[in-house]
Design an enzyme around this catalytic site. Structure first.
Site, mmCIF file in Angstrom:
data_model
loop_
_atom_site.group_PDB
_atom_site.id
_atom_site.type_symbol
_atom_site.label_atom_id
_atom_site.label_comp_id
_atom_site.label_asym_id
_atom_site.label_seq_id
_atom_site.Cartn_x
_atom_site.Cartn_y
_atom_site.Cartn_z
ATOM 1 N N GLU A 11 -5.147 -3.975 11.258
ATOM 2 C CA GLU A 11 -4.011 -3.099 11.197
ATOM 3 C C GLU A 11 -4.272 -2.164 12.553
ATOM 4 O O GLU A 11 -4.975 -1.288 12.741
ATOM 5 C CB GLU A 11 -4.153 -2.232 9.864
ATOM 6 C CG GLU A 11 -3.905 -2.738 8.653
ATOM 7 C CD GLU A 11 -3.281 -1.773 7.630
ATOM 8 O OE1 GLU A 11 -2.277 -2.126 7.008
ATOM 9 O OE2 GLU A 11 -4.178 -0.811 7.596
ATOM 10 N N HIS A 67 -9.501 1.685 5.170
ATOM 11 C CA HIS A 67 -8.175 1.698 5.931
ATOM 12 C C HIS A 67 -8.418 2.867 6.912
ATOM 13 O O HIS A 67 -9.500 3.730 6.823
ATOM 14 C CB HIS A 67 -7.361 2.117 4.932
ATOM 15 C CG HIS A 67 -5.890 2.344 5.331
ATOM 16 N ND1 HIS A 67 -5.422 3.027 6.257
ATOM 17 C CD2 HIS A 67 -4.991 1.155 5.015
ATOM 18 C CE1 HIS A 67 -4.025 2.900 6.443
ATOM 19 N NE2 HIS A 67 -3.699 2.063 6.008
ATOM 20 N N SER A 98 3.658 -1.590 10.365
ATOM 21 C CA SER A 98 5.376 -1.594 10.491
ATOM 22 C C SER A 98 5.937 -3.013 10.121
ATOM 23 O O SER A 98 6.582 -3.368 10.940
ATOM 24 C CB SER A 98 5.473 -1.080 11.968
ATOM 25 O OG SER A 98 5.241 0.086 12.168
ATOM 26 N N GLY A 150 2.830 -1.092 4.120
ATOM 27 C CA GLY A 150 2.865 0.588 3.968
ATOM 28 C C GLY A 150 4.134 0.919 3.396
ATOM 29 O O GLY A 150 4.585 0.637 2.395
ATOM 30 N N GLY A 151 4.964 1.402 4.543
ATOM 31 C CA GLY A 151 6.275 2.047 4.172
ATOM 32 C C GLY A 151 7.448 0.896 3.450
ATOM 33 O O GLY A 151 8.202 1.265 2.726
ATOM 34 N N ASN A 192 0.851 -1.040 0.046
ATOM 35 C CA ASN A 192 -0.085 0.149 0.215
ATOM 36 C C ASN A 192 0.932 1.113 0.047
ATOM 37 O O ASN A 192 1.450 1.526 1.077
ATOM 38 C CB ASN A 192 -0.836 0.058 1.301
ATOM 39 C CG ASN A 192 -1.720 1.355 1.304
ATOM 40 O OD1 ASN A 192 -1.713 2.017 0.353
ATOM 41 N ND2 ASN A 192 -2.154 1.617 2.420
ATOM 42 N N TRP A 193 1.002 1.817 -1.056
ATOM 43 C CA TRP A 193 1.927 2.861 -1.367
ATOM 44 C C TRP A 193 1.362 4.257 -0.581
ATOM 45 O O TRP A 193 2.042 5.413 -0.497
ATOM 46 C CB TRP A 193 2.043 3.288 -2.748
ATOM 47 C CG TRP A 193 3.128 2.255 -3.268
ATOM 48 C CD1 TRP A 193 3.657 1.112 -3.104
ATOM 49 C CD2 TRP A 193 3.011 2.536 -4.827
ATOM 50 N NE1 TRP A 193 4.201 0.541 -3.971
ATOM 51 C CE2 TRP A 193 4.012 1.354 -5.258
ATOM 52 C CE3 TRP A 193 2.860 3.209 -5.935
ATOM 53 C CZ2 TRP A 193 4.432 1.064 -6.471
ATOM 54 C CZ3 TRP A 193 3.450 3.044 -7.162
ATOM 55 C CH2 TRP A 193 4.107 1.994 -7.608
ATOM 56 N N LYS A 194 0.081 4.416 -0.252
ATOM 57 C CA LYS A 194 -0.611 5.444 0.249
ATOM 58 C C LYS A 194 -0.430 6.329 -0.629
ATOM 59 O O LYS A 194 -0.412 6.355 -2.039
ATOM 60 C CB LYS A 194 -0.208 5.711 1.688
ATOM 61 C CG LYS A 194 -0.327 4.696 2.609
ATOM 62 C CD LYS A 194 -0.036 4.728 4.025
ATOM 63 C CE LYS A 194 0.015 3.397 4.949
ATOM 64 N NZ LYS A 194 -0.045 3.677 6.248
HETATM 65 P P1 13P Z 1 3.120 0.864 7.280
HETATM 66 O O1 13P Z 1 3.636 -0.448 6.960
HETATM 67 O O2 13P Z 1 3.937 2.091 6.970
HETATM 68 O O3 13P Z 1 3.076 0.751 8.926
HETATM 69 O O4 13P Z 1 1.599 0.976 7.087
HETATM 70 C C1 13P Z 1 0.755 -0.017 7.258
HETATM 71 C C2 13P Z 1 -0.575 0.394 6.492
HETATM 72 O O5 13P Z 1 -1.341 1.225 6.896
HETATM 73 C C3 13P Z 1 -0.706 -0.642 5.337
HETATM 74 O O6 13P Z 1 -1.942 -0.371 4.923
#
Ligand code: 13P
Length: 249
Positions: free
Chosen positions: A165, A94, A206, A227-228, A9-11
């Site tokens: 999450e 989300h 994370s 995410g990251g 998920n690149w957001k």
């Molecule tokens: P991170 O992996 O950056 O903590 O983000 C998690 C997330 O919200 C994935 O949808």
């Protein structure tokens, strides 16, 4: 469940070093037996993902979808449009959307339903705030989100994935402790009852190349939502390698 699922998920962040380079390098990735890998990109990149990932081992999708089928809804993107762009997954509900845009359980369920009807797998996100966990309400908060989904979809969760999450673990660099993650996944699996074995349950918050294998070897964790750790191909595909090692575990 034998398979493992890894979803990026690149957001609202660009993949590195550039989006085309990320996608081109991803397109070269080998198929990992038993692992489904996909990436949820910002809407303007869906078409590019379709062009560059078609025929590769990676699927692509979006981060949100309208609950409406079509019409005068400026700014929205329909499930049919996503399907026409080759999306096979979409994130729904989300916590960043629930908290910042006030998405309700009813809206989240309607979006999941619309996506599924268009042949796209919704990944419905649930999770509690740090304060809710401290107050001993983690299970009741997550339980209510799952219950709303079950009721809204008349108990039929076919074609749907759920991502737990914990909001306090997102973007902090500190994932839930294995026993916390396993306990909540077990709770969700139990709540799903009849759908229990066929609904993939993902953990997000994370996730990194360092902790992915440990998380995915826990009972009831079928995969991860990243995410990251999905912004660079090296870390994302290291997580996919970890998933491959957990297949069948
Ligand atoms: P991170 O992996 O950056 O903590 O983000 C998690 C997330 O919200 C994935 O949808």
């Amino acid at each position: 469940m034998a398979r493992r699922w890894v979803v990026g998920n690149w957001k609202m962040v660009r993949a590195q070093p550039t989006v085309p380079e990320w996608l081109q390098s991803a397109a070269q990735q080998p198929t990992r037996a038993g692992v489904d890998v996909s990436v949820a990109v910002p809407a303007p990149y869906v078409f590019l993902a379709q062009q560059l990932l078609q025929g590769s081992s990676l699927a692509w999708g979006a981060q949100d979808v309208s609950w409406d089928e079509e019409g005068a809804h400026t700014g929205e993107v329909s499930a049919t449009m996503l399907a026409e762009s080759g999306c096979s997954i979409v994130l729904v509900g989300h916590s960043e959307r629930r908290l910042r845009f006030g998405e309700t359980d009813a809206q989240v369920t309607a979006k999941a339903s619309r996506a599924r009807a268009a042949g796209i797998r919704p990944i419905v996100c649930v999770g509690e705030l740090a304060a809710e966990r401290r107050a001993g309400k983690a299970e009741s908060v997550v339980g209510a989100q799952i219950e709303a989904l079950l009721v809204g979809l008349h108990g039929d969760l076919s074609g749907i994935s759920i991502a737990y999450e914990p909001i306090w673990a997102i973007g902090t660099g500190v994932a839930a402790a294995p026993e916390e993650a396993a306990a909540m996944h077990g709770f969700i699996r139990h709540q799903l009852g009849g759908s229990a074995t066929s609904t993939p349950l993902l953990y997000g918050g994370s996730v990194s190349a360092e902790n992915a294998a440990q998380l995915m070897s826990l009972p009831d964790i079928d995969g991860v939502l990243v995410g990251g750790g999905s912004l660079r191909t090296e870390s994302f595909f290291a997580i996919c390698d970890a998933a491959a090692r957990c297949v069948g575990v």
